[in-house]
Design a protein around this motif. Structure first.
Motif, short mmCIF file in Angstrom:
data_model
loop_
_atom_site.label_atom_id
_atom_site.label_comp_id
_atom_site.label_asym_id
_atom_site.label_seq_id
_atom_site.Cartn_x
_atom_site.Cartn_y
_atom_site.Cartn_z
N VAL A 1 42.22 27.46 30.29
CA VAL A 1 42.26 26.11 29.71
C VAL A 1 43.07 25.16 30.58
O VAL A 1 42.76 23.98 30.69
CB VAL A 1 42.85 26.08 28.27
CG1 VAL A 1 41.85 26.56 27.27
CG2 VAL A 1 44.12 26.86 28.17
N ARG B 1 37.41 29.89 25.61
CA ARG B 1 38.40 28.99 26.25
C ARG B 1 37.89 27.57 26.30
O ARG B 1 38.66 26.62 26.15
CB ARG B 1 38.73 29.50 27.65
CG ARG B 1 39.60 30.74 27.55
CD ARG B 1 39.94 31.30 28.90
NE ARG B 1 40.53 32.62 28.70
CZ ARG B 1 40.47 33.60 29.56
NH1 ARG B 1 39.85 33.43 30.70
NH2 ARG B 1 41.04 34.75 29.30
N ALA C 1 39.71 24.41 24.86
CA ALA C 1 39.97 23.22 25.69
C ALA C 1 39.47 21.96 24.98
O ALA C 1 40.10 20.90 25.04
CB ALA C 1 39.31 23.38 27.05
#
Lengths: 140, 218
Positions: free
Chosen positions: A47, A83, A87
């Motif tokens: 991230v 991820r 994010a």
């Protein structure tokens, strides 16, 4: 042409990189505003890499990995998908549209899909406009 | 370990509004394990803040550091050089960490980026549950190592209550009934006679607040 929007594409060297190469070899058109970053696996993308890309002035980020169930490292692509979701949440919290980041699964021979995804992201970014962060506020 | 959770970004932004140079301090012990305040979370928060401030057209200079334990003065002292260069400190430690930093650097404002929740353990990846209330009068030896004070929604010492149903709690059917767990554990140990033991009301003054422990050894 892709305009002024910058796209960073983190590409798995086992799939997306080959697809990007192939797109070039068969002379497919895709916008020239994409910067490909070769990674050993989509699961390598963290991230923080995605956030830093935006800090450094990217308007959109693509994480491109192998197709489901086809990751050379078994779970790299599924981890990458999680991820990317995380994010999106972090970006929204910071006031940046979560649609600016996207996970893509493709196989090495899918040059057309590579070109199509880059074009779609470019179109999406045209609608969203540039990110308000330019020339990186990132000072340390 | 101590389990904490990060505050919403909006709240953190409001706390540090007006500062241009801040130090973001992580802690390498409990809050690293519960994914709230370790080196990685420091990096993420720092990046998020720079993006959020940059979006509003404000500049924010951040420096990042993670020390092994924020609750020890000696380890916090290592930050002295870095603290001199900033206007405020944002701590990703538990409440004890924040207070230790505030005590060591009295002239610099310290802000908490986490909400400290409880003493607990991981249930599965990414999920932590409270397992100890730090009551100061431990009876785990007689309950098969399962604490009814914290794991029973009603904190019953002489359970189970009438609301236990197929091993679940009536307060929250998602949660296990602590006294059913205790029964099963004692059954495995052949100590079911302990279920008949009567526990008088607890001494809630076993720890006077603020708690203090002095070691006997030198």
């Amino acid at each position: 042409m892709g305009g002024n929007n910058k796209i960073v594409a983190f590409c798995c060297e086992n799939s997306a990189c080959a697809a990007a190469d192939r797109a070039g070899k068969i002379r497919l058109y895709y916008p020239d505003n994409v910067r490909v970053i070769r990674v050993p696996c989509a699961g390598r993308v963290d991230v923080l890499h995605i956030l830093k890309a935006f800090e450094k002035g990217a308007d959109g980020v693509l994480v491109m990995g192998c197709q489901e169930e086809a990751c050379r490292h078994l779970t790299g692509n599924t981890r990458a998908r999680e991820r990317v979701k995380y994010a999106e949440i972090l970006l929204k919290e910071s006031g940046i549209d979560g649609e600016r980041v996207r996970m893509v699964n493709l196989a090495p021979e899918m040059a057309h899909k590579f070109a199509q995804e880059v074009s779609e992201m470019t179109e999406r970014l045209k609608g969203l406009g540039p990110t308000p962060i330019k020339n990186g506020g990132p000072q340390r | 370990m101590i389990v904490a959770e990060r505050k919403p970004l909006e709240e953190i932004k409001e706390m540090i509004a007006g500062y241009k140079r801040i130090l973001i301090v992580g802690c390498g012990t409990c809050v690293t394990i519960c994914w709230a305040g370790g080196e990685k979370e420091v990096g993420i928060l720092s990046s998020q803040l720079r993006l959020a401030f940059g979006k509003d057209g404000n500049e924010l200079l951040t420096s990042e550091v993670t020390i092994e334990r924020q609750c020890e003065r000696e380890m916090v002292e290592e930050l002295r050089d870095k603290v001199q260069e900033v206007e405020a400190i944002l701590s990703l430690g538990c409440g004890a960490g924040v207070q230790t930093i505030a005590e060591v650097f009295e002239e610099t404002p310290v802000y908490p980026a986490l909400n400290t929740k409880f003493v607990g353990m991981p249930e599965r990846e990414g999920v932590w549950v409270e397992t100890c209330r730090a009551c100061g009068d431990c009876l785990l030896g007689e309950t098969g190592g399962i604490c009814p004070v914290v794991r029973c929604a009603k904190g019953l010492l002489n359970g189970p209550c009438g609301g236990t149903k197929r091993g679940k709690c009536e307060v929250d059917p998602e949660k296990d009934c602590a006294w059913t767990l205790i029964y099963r554990r004692l059954e495995k140990q052949g100590r079911l006679d302990l279920m008949r033991k009567y526990y008088p009301p607890r001494n809630f003054q076993a720890v006077t607040r603020p708690g203090k422990v002095e070691a006997l050894q030198a």
